[in-house]
Design a protein around this motif. Sequence first.
Motif, mmCIF file in Angstrom:
data_model
loop_
_atom_site.group_PDB
_atom_site.id
_atom_site.type_symbol
_atom_site.label_atom_id
_atom_site.label_comp_id
_atom_site.label_asym_id
_atom_site.label_seq_id
_atom_site.Cartn_x
_atom_site.Cartn_y
_atom_site.Cartn_z
ATOM 1 N N ASN A 168 0.833 -1.196 0.000
ATOM 2 C CA ASN A 168 0.000 0.000 0.000
ATOM 3 C C ASN A 168 0.872 1.252 0.000
ATOM 4 O OD1 ASN A 168 -2.491 1.546 0.258
ATOM 5 N ND2 ASN A 168 -1.866 1.906 2.366
ATOM 6 N N ALA A 173 -15.155 1.513 -0.688
ATOM 7 C CA ALA A 173 -14.281 0.800 0.244
ATOM 8 C C ALA A 173 -14.898 0.639 1.623
ATOM 9 C CB ALA A 173 -12.940 1.528 0.352
ATOM 10 N N GLN A 194 -9.594 -2.967 -1.985
ATOM 11 C CA GLN A 194 -9.591 -2.377 -0.649
ATOM 12 C C GLN A 194 -10.775 -2.876 0.169
ATOM 13 O OE1 GLN A 194 -9.580 1.897 -0.555
ATOM 14 N NE2 GLN A 194 -9.775 2.005 1.663
ATOM 15 N N LEU A 237 -5.360 -4.510 0.017
ATOM 16 C CA LEU A 237 -4.700 -3.336 -0.528
ATOM 17 C C LEU A 237 -3.326 -3.655 -1.098
ATOM 18 C CD1 LEU A 237 -5.678 -0.412 1.865
ATOM 19 C CD2 LEU A 237 -5.861 -0.430 -0.620
ATOM 20 N N PRO A 258 -6.441 2.266 4.522
ATOM 21 C CA PRO A 258 -6.792 1.037 5.250
ATOM 22 C C PRO A 258 -7.435 1.334 6.591
ATOM 23 C CG PRO A 258 -4.554 0.906 4.380
ATOM 24 C CD PRO A 258 -5.000 2.315 4.205
#
Length: 415
Positions: free
Chosen positions: A16, A69, A134, A139, A270
């Motif tokens: 990521n 997401a 995601q 990710l 995240p």
Amino acid sequence: MMSKSTPSPQKIFLWNILGSLSTAAISVLLLLVVSRTLSDFEADIFSIAYAIGNLLNIVGSFQVRNFQATDIKGKYQFYDYLMARIWTCALMMAATFIYIYWQQYDSYKSFVILLISLYRMTDAFSDVFQGLFQQKERLDIAGKSLCYRNILLFLVFSCALFMTKNLLVSLFLLCLVSICFIFVYDISYTKQFLEISLKSRDRRIVLLLLKENLPLFINAFLLVYIYNQPKYSLDGLLEAGVVEQGIQKDFNILFMPVFVMNLMMFFLRPMLTKLAIHREKKDIEGYQSLKRNIFLILFLFTGLVFLGSYFLGIPVLSILYSTPLHQYKESFLILMLGGILSSFATVFDNLLTVLRKQKVLVVSFASSFLVSLFLSDHLVRSYSVFGAALSFLVSMSVWLIISIIIYQLVKDKEF
């Protein structure tokens, strides 16, 4: 058949970061290659065309990524997100043609804008697949997509520009390779999770999705317009012959670290998904702890960035772009301060999105937009680059202050 085994959290985090860094770096590197290879005239055109492409990219993405997401309950299927993205990407290209026709640019500048818009459209289309990755807490796949694609695009563009010294040919190859990568990588990995189908469904669902995200789109469009308003003002002065060639390039070089800093949100994405999960599970302690960590990381990061900018920013940029920038140090620091304020405002806005209060964000964005609209032309005409920096700082201050006020009013409804 590719393995569906989930890698370690450390590996997901690493990819990521690499993907985020590559996204932050690509626009910087493309301008670097152009400024070192072509004339100031062409570098100015590339700079304003990229700014226009960034604005039109918001039309293509429609700012659905954060909503997708954090769609933990699966309110919409991936098919809905995919079809919505196809529609918005088509709308983006239509808007590009309308904008070019409206501005009455010459053919060369028009083609540069068109090709950069097409390239940014591929970014918007790829983003819908990364949103799926995601959502599935993968990710690492999204990060690899960004990292591999950006490295490949930079190499293709650089080699083409060095060999041909032709910006249009290089941009055409950039678009072609970007489109191919989506089919080879993004779509292939998507099939790990589901079958991609374009079968006929109720279009009202897609329209409902776009309607639900309309406030986020308006907010993002206004924000990018605010970011670019000083560049538009400089472009108007360039077209009128009021300022010398190269000033657009200089301002874009100064602005690059600001844009890169704001991409800190890629690192925090995240955490936003996890915030939505904590909220869904009514895990108040986990939610509050993660929220504190987000602000702590942002404080430390922006503090280090500003210190580095004060001591190293101008010398490094001058060497990197082979352009004397020492007369712009005050303007640069003002831009960096504005970038720090925008980073904090972005976090507050994303918290409100997690709370599904995105509609009220229009107030903060519209206020900042109006301030920028009224200030920018006057300040840029009076103080050139310094005026552009001041306009940006004032606009970002308004955005952050109103975002904080809105969040304070609704935060008691987090659970």
